[in-house]
Design a protein around this motif. Structure first.
Motif, short mmCIF file in Angstrom:
data_model
loop_
_atom_site.label_atom_id
_atom_site.label_comp_id
_atom_site.label_asym_id
_atom_site.label_seq_id
_atom_site.Cartn_x
_atom_site.Cartn_y
_atom_site.Cartn_z
N TYR A 125 -4.40 12.74 -0.36
CA TYR A 125 -5.70 13.23 -0.82
C TYR A 125 -6.84 12.49 -0.15
O TYR A 125 -6.68 11.36 0.32
N THR A 126 -7.99 13.16 -0.11
CA THR A 126 -9.18 12.60 0.51
C THR A 126 -10.38 12.81 -0.39
O THR A 126 -10.66 13.93 -0.82
N PHE A 127 -11.07 11.71 -0.70
CA PHE A 127 -12.34 11.75 -1.41
C PHE A 127 -13.45 11.68 -0.37
O PHE A 127 -13.30 11.03 0.66
N THR A 128 -14.55 12.34 -0.65
CA THR A 128 -15.72 12.24 0.22
C THR A 128 -16.95 12.08 -0.66
O THR A 128 -16.92 12.39 -1.85
N GLN A 181 -12.15 16.01 -1.92
CA GLN A 181 -12.37 17.03 -0.89
C GLN A 181 -11.11 17.81 -0.56
O GLN A 181 -11.16 19.01 -0.28
N LYS A 182 -9.95 17.12 -0.60
CA LYS A 182 -8.72 17.77 -0.14
C LYS A 182 -7.51 17.10 -0.76
O LYS A 182 -7.47 15.88 -0.90
N SER A 228 -8.96 8.24 2.28
CA SER A 228 -7.73 8.97 1.98
C SER A 228 -6.67 8.01 1.46
O SER A 228 -6.68 6.82 1.78
N ALA A 229 -5.75 8.54 0.68
CA ALA A 229 -4.65 7.75 0.15
C ALA A 229 -3.48 8.69 -0.15
O ALA A 229 -3.62 9.91 -0.04
N ASN A 230 -2.36 8.10 -0.51
CA ASN A 230 -1.16 8.87 -0.82
C ASN A 230 -0.76 8.63 -2.27
O ASN A 230 -0.68 7.49 -2.70
#
Length: 170
Positions: free
Chosen positions: A140-143, A68-69, A151-153
């Protein structure tokens, strides 16, 4: 005895971009040659790589999902799979390829980060002449389809080979 001295002929080579480099002064040879060394690209997947490698080490589950981001240098680059739209703030350094669903982002350090917003695959290429040991942090963010998010780095340490000229006795 019997050794003759002569002028060093002009040496030339090419840099990573294919430009010809001319070294007319032997004292500059080491610096010029070392400037042509580039770090290899870092390749990975934000979803499937283990957490120790910057991945989320998971899956989307039965309802599918997407990236997503991604946030690079404090700027968020978004993608919505449901509406097939991308977003980025004003003054961002990224371009979105609608056909491939990939962001290509130039980082503040000069690196190039390309990420597939559907699969999480990424390639990071350090800038030419990168200093040894700098870090790129990408959040980053998965949805998924029902709105669950994780989210993770991703931390990429640029550690180009440390090459120094050697003095050798013949």
């Amino acid at each position: 005895t019997g050794v003759q001295t002569c002028a060093l002929p002009i040496l030339n080579s090419t840099d990573p971009a294919g430009n010809t480099l001319i070294v007319g002064d032997f004292n500059q040879l080491s610096a010029v040659l070392l400037s042509t060394v580039v770090a290899l690209p870092v390749v990975g997947n934000m979803l499937t790589d283990p957490a120790s490698a910057g991945g989320a080490a998971g899956s989307f589950g039965a309802d599918g999902g997407w990236l997503q981001k991604v946030t690079v240098d404090g700027k968020a680059y978004g993608y919505d799979k449901l509406t097939d739209t991308s977003s980025a703030p004003a003054g961002s350094t990224g371009t979105f390829d609608n056909a491939a669903n990939k962001w290509t982002i130039t980082t503040a350090q000069g690196g190039k980060f390309v990420v597939d917003m559907i699969t999480g695959d990424y390639v990071y290429t350090a800038p030419t002449g990168a200093p040894k040991g700098f870090v790129e942090n990408i959040v980053y963010t998965f949805t998924d389809r029902d709105g669950d998010a994780v989210s993770a780095n991703l931390r990429i340490t640029v550690d180009v080979p440390l090459l120094t000229p050697e003095d050798r006795d013949a």
